[in-house]
Scaffold this motif. Structure first.
Motif, PDB file in Angstrom:
ATOM      1  N   LYS A 187       0.797  -1.305   0.118  1.00 57.07           N
ATOM      2  CA  LYS A 187       0.063   0.160   0.060  1.00 57.07           C
ATOM      3  C   LYS A 187       0.789   1.261  -0.228  1.00 57.07           C
ATOM      4  CE  LYS A 187      -3.983  -2.298   2.342  1.00 57.07           C
ATOM      5  NZ  LYS A 187      -5.059  -2.216   1.227  1.00 57.07           N
ATOM      6  N   ASN A 188       0.272   2.398  -0.486  1.00 53.55           N
ATOM      7  CA  ASN A 188       0.957   3.544  -0.454  1.00 53.55           C
ATOM      8  C   ASN A 188       0.331   4.199   0.744  1.00 53.55           C
ATOM      9  OD1 ASN A 188       2.310   2.982  -2.832  1.00 53.55           O
ATOM     10  ND2 ASN A 188       0.854   4.379  -4.124  1.00 53.55           N
ATOM     11  N   ILE A 189       1.184   4.616   1.873  1.00 55.28           N
ATOM     12  CA  ILE A 189       0.910   5.221   2.890  1.00 55.28           C
ATOM     13  C   ILE A 189       1.630   6.722   3.157  1.00 55.28           C
ATOM     14  CG2 ILE A 189       0.930   4.864   5.619  1.00 55.28           C
ATOM     15  CD1 ILE A 189       0.925   1.956   4.499  1.00 55.28           C
ATOM     16  N   VAL A 190       0.760   7.798   3.335  1.00 55.09           N
ATOM     17  CA  VAL A 190       1.249   9.042   3.844  1.00 55.09           C
ATOM     18  C   VAL A 190       1.035   9.366   5.335  1.00 55.09           C
ATOM     19  CG1 VAL A 190       0.943  11.497   3.527  1.00 55.09           C
ATOM     20  CG2 VAL A 190       0.583   9.928   1.613  1.00 55.09           C
ATOM     21  N   ILE A 191       2.226   9.571   5.993  1.00 62.45           N
ATOM     22  CA  ILE A 191       2.126   9.601   7.385  1.00 62.45           C
ATOM     23  C   ILE A 191       2.966  11.191   7.708  1.00 62.45           C
ATOM     24  CG2 ILE A 191       2.954   8.706   9.770  1.00 62.45           C
ATOM     25  CD1 ILE A 191       3.506   6.061   8.324  1.00 62.45           C
ATOM     26  N   THR A 192       2.217  11.832   8.658  1.00 60.44           N
ATOM     27  CA  THR A 192       2.720  13.336   8.902  1.00 60.44           C
ATOM     28  C   THR A 192       3.319  12.859  10.437  1.00 60.44           C
ATOM     29  OG1 THR A 192       0.678  13.980  10.177  1.00 60.44           O
ATOM     30  CG2 THR A 192       1.074  14.410   7.526  1.00 60.44           C
ATOM     31  N   GLY A 193       4.180  13.911  10.811  1.00 60.87           N
ATOM     32  CA  GLY A 193       4.864  14.149  12.075  1.00 60.87           C
ATOM     33  C   GLY A 193       5.761  12.761  12.336  1.00 60.87           C
ATOM     34  N   THR A 194       6.698  12.478  11.202  1.00 58.63           N
ATOM     35  CA  THR A 194       7.576  11.329  11.249  1.00 58.63           C
ATOM     36  C   THR A 194       8.983  11.399  11.774  1.00 58.63           C
ATOM     37  OG1 THR A 194       7.946  11.733   9.113  1.00 58.63           O
ATOM     38  CG2 THR A 194       6.338  10.087   9.368  1.00 58.63           C
ATOM     39  N   SER A 195       9.129  12.787  12.397  1.00 57.32           N
ATOM     40  CA  SER A 195      10.745  12.924  12.777  1.00 57.32           C
ATOM     41  C   SER A 195      11.097  12.189  14.155  1.00 57.32           C
ATOM     42  CB  SER A 195      10.968  14.443  12.807  1.00 57.32           C
ATOM     43  OG  SER A 195      10.235  15.144  13.852  1.00 57.32           O
ATOM     44  N   ARG A 196       9.892  11.878  15.059  1.00 58.98           N
ATOM     45  CA  ARG A 196       9.982  11.172  16.280  1.00 58.98           C
ATOM     46  C   ARG A 196       8.848  10.712  16.621  1.00 58.98           C
ATOM     47  NH1 ARG A 196      10.341  16.639  20.112  1.00 58.98           N
ATOM     48  NH2 ARG A 196       8.149  17.339  19.794  1.00 58.98           N
ATOM     49  N   GLY A 197       8.982  10.171  17.785  1.00 61.26           N
ATOM     50  CA  GLY A 197       7.793   9.422  18.424  1.00 61.26           C
ATOM     51  C   GLY A 197       7.038   8.388  17.333  1.00 61.26           C
ATOM     52  N   ALA A 239       7.173   0.440   6.445  1.00 63.39           N
ATOM     53  CA  ALA A 239       8.357   0.087   5.242  1.00 63.39           C
ATOM     54  C   ALA A 239       8.779  -1.407   5.525  1.00 63.39           C
ATOM     55  CB  ALA A 239       9.312   1.333   5.354  1.00 63.39           C
ATOM     56  N   ASN A 240       9.030  -1.645   6.578  1.00 62.51           N
ATOM     57  CA  ASN A 240       9.641  -2.937   6.935  1.00 62.51           C
ATOM     58  C   ASN A 240       8.475  -4.175   6.561  1.00 62.51           C
ATOM     59  OD1 ASN A 240      12.033  -2.213   8.015  1.00 62.51           O
ATOM     60  ND2 ASN A 240      11.184  -2.115  10.035  1.00 62.51           N
ATOM     61  N   GLN A 241       7.187  -3.828   6.358  1.00 60.71           N
ATOM     62  CA  GLN A 241       6.464  -4.685   5.921  1.00 60.71           C
ATOM     63  C   GLN A 241       6.157  -4.672   4.386  1.00 60.71           C
ATOM     64  OE1 GLN A 241       4.829  -7.226   7.733  1.00 60.71           O
ATOM     65  NE2 GLN A 241       6.337  -6.842   9.183  1.00 60.71           N
ATOM     66  N   GLY A 242       6.851  -4.092   3.700  1.00 60.24           N
ATOM     67  CA  GLY A 242       6.953  -3.896   2.337  1.00 60.24           C
ATOM     68  C   GLY A 242       6.022  -2.747   1.805  1.00 60.24           C
ATOM     69  N   HIS A 243       5.518  -1.786   2.401  1.00 59.15           N
ATOM     70  CA  HIS A 243       4.530  -0.833   2.166  1.00 59.15           C
ATOM     71  C   HIS A 243       5.259   0.327   1.551  1.00 59.15           C
ATOM     72  CE1 HIS A 243       1.215  -3.084   3.448  1.00 59.15           C
ATOM     73  NE2 HIS A 243       1.593  -3.216   4.394  1.00 59.15           N
ATOM     74  N   GLN A 244       4.971   1.368   0.633  1.00 60.36           N
ATOM     75  CA  GLN A 244       5.692   2.503   0.249  1.00 60.36           C
ATOM     76  C   GLN A 244       5.024   3.369   1.365  1.00 60.36           C
ATOM     77  OE1 GLN A 244       8.136   2.894  -1.994  1.00 60.36           O
ATOM     78  NE2 GLN A 244       8.107   0.679  -2.209  1.00 60.36           N
ATOM     79  N   VAL A 245       6.216   4.424   1.853  1.00 58.57           N
ATOM     80  CA  VAL A 245       5.742   5.474   2.724  1.00 58.57           C
ATOM     81  C   VAL A 245       6.407   6.724   2.348  1.00 58.57           C
ATOM     82  CG1 VAL A 245       6.361   6.229   5.281  1.00 58.57           C
ATOM     83  CG2 VAL A 245       5.646   3.672   4.746  1.00 58.57           C
ATOM     84  N   LEU A 246       5.421   7.856   2.346  1.00 60.99           N
ATOM     85  CA  LEU A 246       5.572   9.166   2.166  1.00 60.99           C
ATOM     86  C   LEU A 246       5.742   9.484   3.492  1.00 60.99           C
ATOM     87  CD1 LEU A 246       6.368  11.527   0.698  1.00 60.99           C
ATOM     88  CD2 LEU A 246       4.037  11.761   0.117  1.00 60.99           C
ATOM     89  N   ALA A 247       6.846   9.883   4.188  1.00 62.35           N
ATOM     90  CA  ALA A 247       7.060  10.730   5.579  1.00 62.35           C
ATOM     91  C   ALA A 247       7.232  12.193   5.607  1.00 62.35           C
ATOM     92  CB  ALA A 247       8.258   9.879   6.044  1.00 62.35           C
ATOM     93  N   LEU A 248       6.197  12.853   6.273  1.00 58.14           N
ATOM     94  CA  LEU A 248       6.253  14.166   6.131  1.00 58.14           C
ATOM     95  C   LEU A 248       6.377  14.803   7.430  1.00 58.14           C
ATOM     96  CD1 LEU A 248       2.963  15.043   3.876  1.00 58.14           C
ATOM     97  CD2 LEU A 248       5.423  14.596   3.041  1.00 58.14           C
ATOM     98  N   SER A 249       7.456  15.528   7.518  1.00 59.14           N
ATOM     99  CA  SER A 249       7.666  16.178   8.720  1.00 59.14           C
ATOM    100  C   SER A 249       8.752  17.514   8.437  1.00 59.14           C
ATOM    101  CB  SER A 249       8.524  15.432   9.967  1.00 59.14           C
ATOM    102  OG  SER A 249       9.696  14.855   9.194  1.00 59.14           O
ATOM    103  N   ARG A 250       9.066  18.320   9.476  1.00 55.10           N
ATOM    104  CA  ARG A 250       9.762  19.621   9.326  1.00 55.10           C
ATOM    105  C   ARG A 250      10.995  18.981   9.151  1.00 55.10           C
ATOM    106  NH1 ARG A 250       8.006  23.282  14.334  1.00 55.10           N
ATOM    107  NH2 ARG A 250       7.566  21.228  15.052  1.00 55.10           N
TER     108      ARG A 250
END
Length: 226
Positions: free
Chosen positions: A2-12, A22-33
């Motif tokens: 799956k294509n997955i967009v996640i916000t706030g990915t710099s921590r926590g 990502a480790n399960q084979g999905h594509q991730v778009l990681a959005l953070s400052r």
């Protein structure tokens, strides 16, 4: 995959979620400052884009990537949050605006712009807080934060109704205290019952399967008060 967009990915929680998907084979778009923490990992399934969610021009960078590279989004996780801990009489209009820009307006703007890329079966998960739930214990100093977290609950309920014919699900997870950097900064010394990784495990499963069982719902994910 799956294509997955996640916000706030710099921590926590967001940082942990990006790696799990990502480790399960999905594509991730990681959005953070800050993209540095995930960039260090250099996972082939993770694309990082530096985004200030309070700026519409920055959100456009994410949309351009989706339109060019992916063409579709299966899951959006609105995880980014901003917390200001001040007594109500000391909260300024600027404080409220800063919190609402990230916790409410950015959620609405990003969701609205990604909807054209969503298809039947897509799932929008918004991370809220127990502080935004009616009847839950409220903590002084969080007037801006908790009221914003209540706003996205109502927003998600409305969107679930508005897009039910397209079979796009909108759900909210109202989290209790989780041991994250944001919590430590706001409440130094407070020890939460769950780690960021433990909560990420729950959200990971819910994002993938929760839309089969829920739409327009708020799930209270808290083993304690808060």
């Amino acid at each position: 995959m799956k294509n997955i967009v996640i916000t706030g990915t710099s921590r926590g929680i967001g940082f942990e979620l990006a790696q799990q998907f990502a480790n399960q084979g999905h594509q991730v778009l990681a959005l953070s400052r800050s993209t540095q923490p995930l960039a260090k990992i250099s996972h082939s399934n993770i694309t990082t884009i530096a985004v200030d969610l309070s700026e519409e021009k920055d959100i456009k960078k994410a949309l351009d990537f989706v339109a060019t590279e992916w063409k579709k989004v299966d899951i959006l996780i609105n995880n980014a949050g901003k917390l200001v801990n001040k007594p109500f009489e000391k909260l300024t209009k600027q404080d409220f605006e800063a919190v609402y820009k990230v916790n409410v307006f950015a959620v609405a703007e990003l969701t609205k712009n990604l909807l054209p890329f969503m298809q039947k079966g897509s799932h929008v998960v918004t991370v809220s807080s127990m502080g935004g739930i009616q009847g839950s214990m409220k903590f002084p100093g969080l007037a801006a934060y908790s009221s914003a977290k209540g706003a996205v609950i109502t927003l998600s309920e409305l969107l679930a109704e508005e897009y039910k014919e397209q079979h796009i699900a909108f759900n909210v997870l109202a989290l209790g205290a989780v041991q994250t950097e944001m919590l430590e900064e706001a409440f130094p010394g407070y020890v939460a019952p769950l780690s960021a990784k433990e909560m990420a495990n729950y959200i990971f499963d819910f994002a993938l399967t929760g839309n089969k069982y829920y739409n327009g719902k708020v799930l209270q994910v808290s083993s304690s008060t808060p």
